[in-house]
Scaffold this active site. Sequence first.
Site, mmCIF file in Angstrom:
data_model
loop_
_atom_site.group_PDB
_atom_site.id
_atom_site.type_symbol
_atom_site.label_atom_id
_atom_site.label_comp_id
_atom_site.label_asym_id
_atom_site.label_seq_id
_atom_site.Cartn_x
_atom_site.Cartn_y
_atom_site.Cartn_z
ATOM 1 N N LYS A 93 0.855 -1.190 0.000
ATOM 2 C CA LYS A 93 0.000 0.000 0.000
ATOM 3 C C LYS A 93 0.879 1.224 0.000
ATOM 4 C CE LYS A 93 -3.890 2.194 0.252
ATOM 5 N NZ LYS A 93 -3.422 2.887 -0.981
ATOM 6 N N LYS A 117 5.452 3.305 8.390
ATOM 7 C CA LYS A 117 4.278 4.176 8.538
ATOM 8 C C LYS A 117 3.009 3.334 8.568
ATOM 9 C CE LYS A 117 4.123 7.444 5.462
ATOM 10 N NZ LYS A 117 3.813 8.392 4.368
ATOM 11 N N LYS A 129 5.391 1.744 -3.093
ATOM 12 C CA LYS A 129 5.313 3.104 -3.648
ATOM 13 C C LYS A 129 5.578 3.029 -5.136
ATOM 14 C CE LYS A 129 4.811 7.344 -2.014
ATOM 15 N NZ LYS A 129 4.205 7.766 -0.729
ATOM 16 N N ASP A 169 -0.036 10.731 -4.426
ATOM 17 C CA ASP A 169 1.091 11.361 -3.729
ATOM 18 C C ASP A 169 1.302 12.667 -4.506
ATOM 19 O OD1 ASP A 169 3.245 10.539 -1.553
ATOM 20 O OD2 ASP A 169 4.381 11.515 -3.131
ATOM 21 N N THR A 213 -4.420 13.492 5.372
ATOM 22 C CA THR A 213 -2.997 13.639 5.705
ATOM 23 C C THR A 213 -2.768 14.934 6.484
ATOM 24 O OG1 THR A 213 -2.565 12.539 3.596
ATOM 25 C CG2 THR A 213 -0.664 13.371 4.788
HETATM 26 N N1 GLU Z 1 1.113 9.041 -0.513
HETATM 27 C C1 GLU Z 1 0.603 8.974 0.825
HETATM 28 C C2 GLU Z 1 1.707 8.623 1.782
HETATM 29 O O1 GLU Z 1 2.822 9.054 1.603
HETATM 30 C C3 GLU Z 1 -0.642 8.122 0.944
HETATM 31 C C4 GLU Z 1 -0.544 6.724 0.429
HETATM 32 C C5 GLU Z 1 -1.885 5.966 0.385
HETATM 33 O O2 GLU Z 1 -2.923 6.527 0.716
HETATM 34 O O3 GLU Z 1 -1.810 4.796 0.029
HETATM 35 O O4 GLU Z 1 1.526 7.963 2.778
#
Ligand code: GLU
Length: 448
Positions: A93, A117, A129, A169, A213
């Site tokens: 994820k 995280k 990612k 992102d 976020t």
């Molecule tokens: N890009 C965001 C992060 O850095 C969210 C990733 C997501 O929702 O999967 O955590």
Amino acid sequence: MTTIDEEVAGYYDKLVRRNAGEVEFHQAVAEVLDSLKIVLEKDRHYADYGLIERLCEPERQIMFRVPWMDDNNDIRVNRGFRVQFNSALGPYKGGLRFHPSVNLGIIKFLGFEQIFKNSLTGLPIGGGKGGSDFDPKGKSEGEIMRFCQAFMTELWRHIGQYRDVPAGDIGVGGREIGYLFGQYRRLANQHESGVLTGKGLNWGGSLVRTEATGYGCVYFTNEMMKARGESLDGAKVIVSGSGNVAIYAIEKAQELGATVLGFSDSTGWVETPNGVDVELLKDIKEVRRERVSEYVEEAQGATYHENGSIWDLTADVALPCATQNELDGEHAKGLVERGVRYVAEGANMPSTPEAIEVFRDNKVSFGPGKAANAGGVATSALEMQQNASRDSWSFDYTDERLHGIMSNIFTMADETAKEYGREGDYVVGSNIAGFKKVADAMLAQGVI
Ligand code: GLU
């Protein structure tokens, strides 16, 4: 006998050798390995079965060609990436980043951070990612759509609700997720809502995902302040950036009684001594997709600066919400001299190691990104829950869940730091707490 320092240096040197030139990846790993020294000292079994080396090696790395046609019928070629780093806790994820700076090292640093995280959220999600060096700036609507379709034409075979669930992102928001989802649906011939998060509200998206976020980062900040008997009410706050994370951090901070003194983009920064008109900022950034310099044309008392940096302002709280390594040691020294007491990272790795050292030496309460910005991915996992049960939750309920998750992350980071004799060091606390869950799962699942 090798000491712990030598053992960890061994892991690190080998990693640098095998991943030459990937400086951001090295930086992210160095920070985690440094925190893990005290764990390896106490619990030797965390060094068993090549655990540390396996953790630092992605399970799978996919790189692909993304050819697409621009508005002049010229063919453009970009590079696509998906790094599936660790799936011990759940499907991979993590977001997709579209930005010209994207390369394999950047995606690996982001994927590596994402493991810890996602573990901290307490939800069943692994780390991954992806992205591309495609630059969305100045592209037409048609070009964005064709690029997203071309990107998904390769990516679709690698993802799935139980396999890998991308999201947004930098450079990937609701519009791009729409085009990506449409192309996935066409190629897979199924409406698999759990394959992407950050979707539109009437086709499987979750309320609060857009805000999550930024809101989460402010909830985390609030916890750090509470621990020292302070609150955001009446506080002065600097927020760098002006994208999705920054906008909703500003909104929530001001809702809780703070004054936000400025924000920025890659060309300059805006000083807002009377606070930020969030609706105007949203209109400029989300609807009109213009630069922050436009804000001062329409808002009273705001000024635009191209020299210096947003970190030259004087505040109690700094929330770096733009991008990696945007806040260096010199910026940190200046912030501390002018009285900053709290820093929480809305972006991924925005503070350099030197900046973190300055904050640590000066007893600044510092929330690292993998804890402070986990609200986005946590709410993505809540979106997955809603998709799996074909349900959609109310704004208030979802926001309450987000709030609870951020408080838990703070408590975990805080208690873990104390347990290891490093009270108040949320970097160490987050790295260790995030690591242990993943490590325990990896050990339980055998050498794979
Ligand atoms: N890009 C965001 C992060 O850095 C969210 C990733 C997501 O929702 O999967 O955590």
